[in-house]
Each structure stands twice: as structure tokens, then as C-alpha cells.
Design an enzyme around this catalytic site. Structure first.
Site, PDB file in Angstrom:
ATOM      1  N   GLY A  64     -14.189   6.708  -8.293  1.00 14.26           N
ATOM      2  CA  GLY A  64     -12.834   7.394  -8.363  1.00 14.26           C
ATOM      3  C   GLY A  64     -11.245   7.038  -7.876  1.00 14.26           C
ATOM      4  O   GLY A  64     -10.614   7.557  -7.481  1.00 14.26           O
ATOM      5  N   HIS A  75      -8.909   7.975   2.933  1.00 12.72           N
ATOM      6  CA  HIS A  75      -8.406   8.589   2.959  1.00 12.72           C
ATOM      7  C   HIS A  75      -9.016  10.392   2.298  1.00 12.72           C
ATOM      8  O   HIS A  75     -10.257  10.310   2.173  1.00 12.72           O
ATOM      9  CB  HIS A  75      -7.019   9.256   2.057  1.00 12.72           C
ATOM     10  N   ASN A 133     -13.460   9.524  -1.815  1.00 11.99           N
ATOM     11  CA  ASN A 133     -13.804   8.684  -2.687  1.00 11.99           C
ATOM     12  C   ASN A 133     -13.944   7.434  -2.108  1.00 11.99           C
ATOM     13  O   ASN A 133     -13.134   7.120  -1.208  1.00 11.99           O
ATOM     14  CB  ASN A 133     -12.541   8.699  -3.552  1.00 11.99           C
ATOM     15  N   CYS A 193       1.031  -0.909   0.131  1.00 13.34           N
ATOM     16  CA  CYS A 193      -0.248   0.287  -0.158  1.00 13.34           C
ATOM     17  C   CYS A 193       1.207   1.263   0.153  1.00 13.34           C
ATOM     18  O   CYS A 193       1.377   1.278   1.049  1.00 13.34           O
ATOM     19  CB  CYS A 193      -1.083  -0.277   0.559  1.00 13.34           C
ATOM     20  N   HIS A 223      -4.503   1.430   8.427  1.00 15.85           N
ATOM     21  CA  HIS A 223      -5.160   0.731   6.511  1.00 15.85           C
ATOM     22  C   HIS A 223      -5.882   0.369   6.797  1.00 15.85           C
ATOM     23  O   HIS A 223      -6.442  -0.522   7.606  1.00 15.85           O
ATOM     24  CB  HIS A 223      -3.764   0.225   6.524  1.00 15.85           C
ATOM     25  N   HIS A 270      -9.593  13.860   1.172  1.00 11.85           N
ATOM     26  CA  HIS A 270      -9.248  14.719  -0.203  1.00 11.85           C
ATOM     27  C   HIS A 270      -9.024  16.189   1.306  1.00 11.85           C
ATOM     28  O   HIS A 270     -10.519  16.560   1.786  1.00 11.85           O
ATOM     29  CB  HIS A 270      -9.394  15.437  -1.153  1.00 11.85           C
ATOM     30  N   CYS A 305       0.998   3.048   3.151  1.00 10.77           N
ATOM     31  CA  CYS A 305       1.299   2.534   4.426  1.00 10.77           C
ATOM     32  C   CYS A 305       2.662   3.024   4.223  1.00 10.77           C
ATOM     33  O   CYS A 305       3.956   2.913   5.008  1.00 10.77           O
ATOM     34  CB  CYS A 305       1.275   1.272   4.502  1.00 10.77           C
TER      35      CYS A 305
END
Ligand code: AMP
Ligand code: ZN
Length: 105
Positions: free
Chosen positions: A89, A96, A83, A4, A46, A98, A7
Site C-alpha cells: 500500500g 514516512h 507501508n 517526489c 529522501h 503514519h 520532497c
């Protein structure tokens, strides 16, 4: 998660500068900004996406991290985006948030 990318960033493998960090998350600049300011709030844990998240406390901590970093950076007006899923997308399957501000493209 060894394969990842977030990560790996969390482990410092790419020397990514963290704009802000706390117990729960780190914040760094998006490599391909879609606004004048484009930051990513990334949990230390994660979790693939919002669909896999079952810890409401972590979600609250992540949103408070958004508040903390925007306040620290003097970003008063911003958009937050999560997302979830490939068709929406999502490209990096590590949850996460944005943060986007100014000059939207
Ligand atoms: P998403 O499409 O919601 O999964 O967002 C993934 C975001 O991660 C995209 O906006 C990418 O530009 C960004 N990204 C991918 N790799 C990196 C990296 N190494 N450093 C910073 N941002 C990245
Ligand atoms: Zn990860």
C-alpha cells in the site's frame, strides 16, 4: 528528488503547514485522513522506503519525532504505520511514518 511529492512539500512548494519539525523530519496532516487524527512524519532526507534505509540513527530519530509530536499535540493513544512497497500500500516513495488516532476507518 525533483519529482517526489514529499520532497516538494519539504521545500514548501505547496505551502503545507508543518505541525512540528526538527533537524531530521517534518510532520504534517495527511491529505486523506484514515482516522480522526492522521499525521505523517517525513524525514528531510529522501529515502524511498524502509527497504532502502541503512541509517539506524535516522530511524531512531524518526520514532523520537513521533514521541515529540504526539506529546506536543496531547495525543496519548495512537497507532504508527510504515507501508513498505507497492503491494503493502505504499503510494509515496519517500519514507514516512503514519500516526493515526481515534475513529479508525
Ligand atoms: P503511503 O500509502 O504509506 O505511501 O502513504 C502516503 C500518504 O500520503 C497517503 O495517506 C496520502 O493520503 C498522503 N498524501 C499524499 N499526498 C499528500 C499531500 N500533498 N499532503 C498530505 N498528505 C498527502
Ligand atoms: Zn522525496
Amino acid at each position: 528528488m525533483t519529482d517526489c511529492i514529499f520532497c516538494k512539500i519539504l521545500k514548501g512548494e505547496f505551502g503545507t503547514e508543518f505541525i512540528y519539525e526538527n533537524e531530521y523530519a517534518v510532520v504534517f496532516k495527511d491529505i486523506n485522513p484514515k482516522a480522526d487524527i492522521h499525521l505523517l512524519v517525513v524525514p528531510r532526507l529522501h529515502v524511498e522506503s524502509l527497504n532502502e534505509l541503512d541509517d539506524e540513527n535516522l530511524l531512531a530519530k524518526l520514532m523520537m519525532t513521533v514521541k515529540e509530536v504526539t506529546k506536543k499535540e496531547g495525543i496519548n493513544s495512537f497507532r504508527t504505520v510504515i507501508n513498505t512497497g507497492k503491494e503493502a500500500g505504499q503510494e509515496v516513495f519517500h519514507l514516512h511514518i503514519h500516526i493515526l488516532s481515534g475513529g479508525f476507518k
